[in-house]
Design an enzyme around this catalytic site. Structure first.
Site, mmCIF file in Angstrom:
data_model
loop_
_atom_site.group_PDB
_atom_site.id
_atom_site.type_symbol
_atom_site.label_atom_id
_atom_site.label_comp_id
_atom_site.label_asym_id
_atom_site.label_seq_id
_atom_site.Cartn_x
_atom_site.Cartn_y
_atom_site.Cartn_z
ATOM 1 N N ASP A 8 0.855 -1.183 0.000
ATOM 2 C CA ASP A 8 0.000 0.000 0.000
ATOM 3 C C ASP A 8 0.893 1.236 0.000
ATOM 4 O OD1 ASP A 8 0.887 0.355 2.623
ATOM 5 O OD2 ASP A 8 -1.096 0.173 3.530
ATOM 6 N N CYS A 65 3.127 -3.085 4.131
ATOM 7 C CA CYS A 65 2.382 -1.874 4.478
ATOM 8 C C CYS A 65 3.183 -1.169 5.574
ATOM 9 C CB CYS A 65 0.937 -2.182 4.888
ATOM 10 S SG CYS A 65 0.703 -3.183 6.364
ATOM 11 N N THR A 67 2.985 -1.124 8.974
ATOM 12 C CA THR A 67 3.392 -2.000 10.075
ATOM 13 C C THR A 67 3.441 -3.466 9.671
ATOM 14 O OG1 THR A 67 1.122 -2.334 10.820
ATOM 15 C CG2 THR A 67 2.361 -0.479 11.804
ATOM 16 N N GLY A 68 2.736 -3.818 8.611
ATOM 17 C CA GLY A 68 2.597 -5.212 8.191
ATOM 18 C C GLY A 68 1.367 -5.869 8.781
ATOM 19 N N ILE A 69 0.758 -5.241 9.749
ATOM 20 C CA ILE A 69 -0.372 -5.861 10.454
ATOM 21 C C ILE A 69 -1.601 -5.976 9.556
ATOM 22 C CG2 ILE A 69 -1.963 -5.625 12.397
ATOM 23 C CD1 ILE A 69 0.388 -4.179 13.882
ATOM 24 N N MET A 71 -1.947 -5.906 6.271
ATOM 25 C CA MET A 71 -1.736 -6.854 5.169
ATOM 26 C C MET A 71 -1.819 -8.295 5.657
ATOM 27 S SD MET A 71 -1.215 -5.618 2.085
ATOM 28 C CE MET A 71 -0.437 -4.342 1.094
ATOM 29 N N HIS A 98 8.506 -24.164 10.404
ATOM 30 C CA HIS A 98 7.432 -24.716 11.240
ATOM 31 C C HIS A 98 6.042 -24.525 10.662
ATOM 32 C CE1 HIS A 98 10.087 -24.409 15.096
ATOM 33 N NE2 HIS A 98 10.720 -24.953 14.071
ATOM 34 N N HIS A 134 4.914 -30.834 12.667
ATOM 35 C CA HIS A 134 4.588 -29.598 11.961
ATOM 36 C C HIS A 134 3.453 -29.824 10.960
ATOM 37 C CE1 HIS A 134 7.892 -27.630 13.865
ATOM 38 N NE2 HIS A 134 8.789 -28.425 13.307
#
Length: 152
Positions: A8, A65, A67-69, A71, A98, A134
């Site tokens: 963004d 973006c 903060t990345g949060i 997205m 993992h 995993h």
């Protein structure tokens, strides 16, 4: 490897810095924008990148973006996407080993370009640990997706 990228307005500068770095490593990059500081909505870019990954048209996706949060939240709404927000080298490796993540999210306001390059390189070079514990956990995540999938 083919990588779909999107950002963004708060992440486009880091995206534009990472793209030539990825190409220098031999990866093909498909850039879904944005390419300027004008305000846009991050879910629009997350969905484009994630659709390319789940369709198999891209091997992996990278979203950026501020903060990345945002997205990360948007990306993880797409069934089949396992997206992780990463700000350090340890979690870049762990999220691949993992969790077999197929989309990486970065925050331009959180991670500088040098660290971002290291994160991306480690994330792309790390394989999923095919261990039973995993895979069992990923199977449970897939079951959650199926349980809550919206049916037309």
């Amino acid at each position: 490897m083919k990588i779909a990228m999107g950002a963004d307005h708060a992440g486009y500068r880091l995206k534009d810095e990472l793209k030539p770095f990825l190409e220098s490593l031999g990866h093909e990059v498909e850039d879904f924008g944005c390419s300027c500081g004008d305000s846009v909505d991050y879910p629009d870019y997350a969905i484009e990148v994630c659709e390319k990954v789940v369709s198999g048209e891209a091997d992996k996706g990278i979203l950026i973006c501020g903060t990345g949060i945002g997205m990360t939240i948007a990306a993880n709404k797409v069934p089949g996407i396992r997206c992780a927000l990463v700000h350090d080298l340890f979690t870049a490796k762990a999220t691949r080993e993992h969790n077999d993540t197929n989309v990486l999210t970065l925050g331009e306001r959180v991670v500088g370009p040098g660290v971002a390059q290291e994160i991306v390189k480690i994330w792309l070079e790390t394989d999923f640990s095919q261990g039973e514990r995993h895979q069992k956990r990923l199977d449970k995540v897939r079951a959650i997706e199926e349980k809550y999938a919206l049916h037309p």
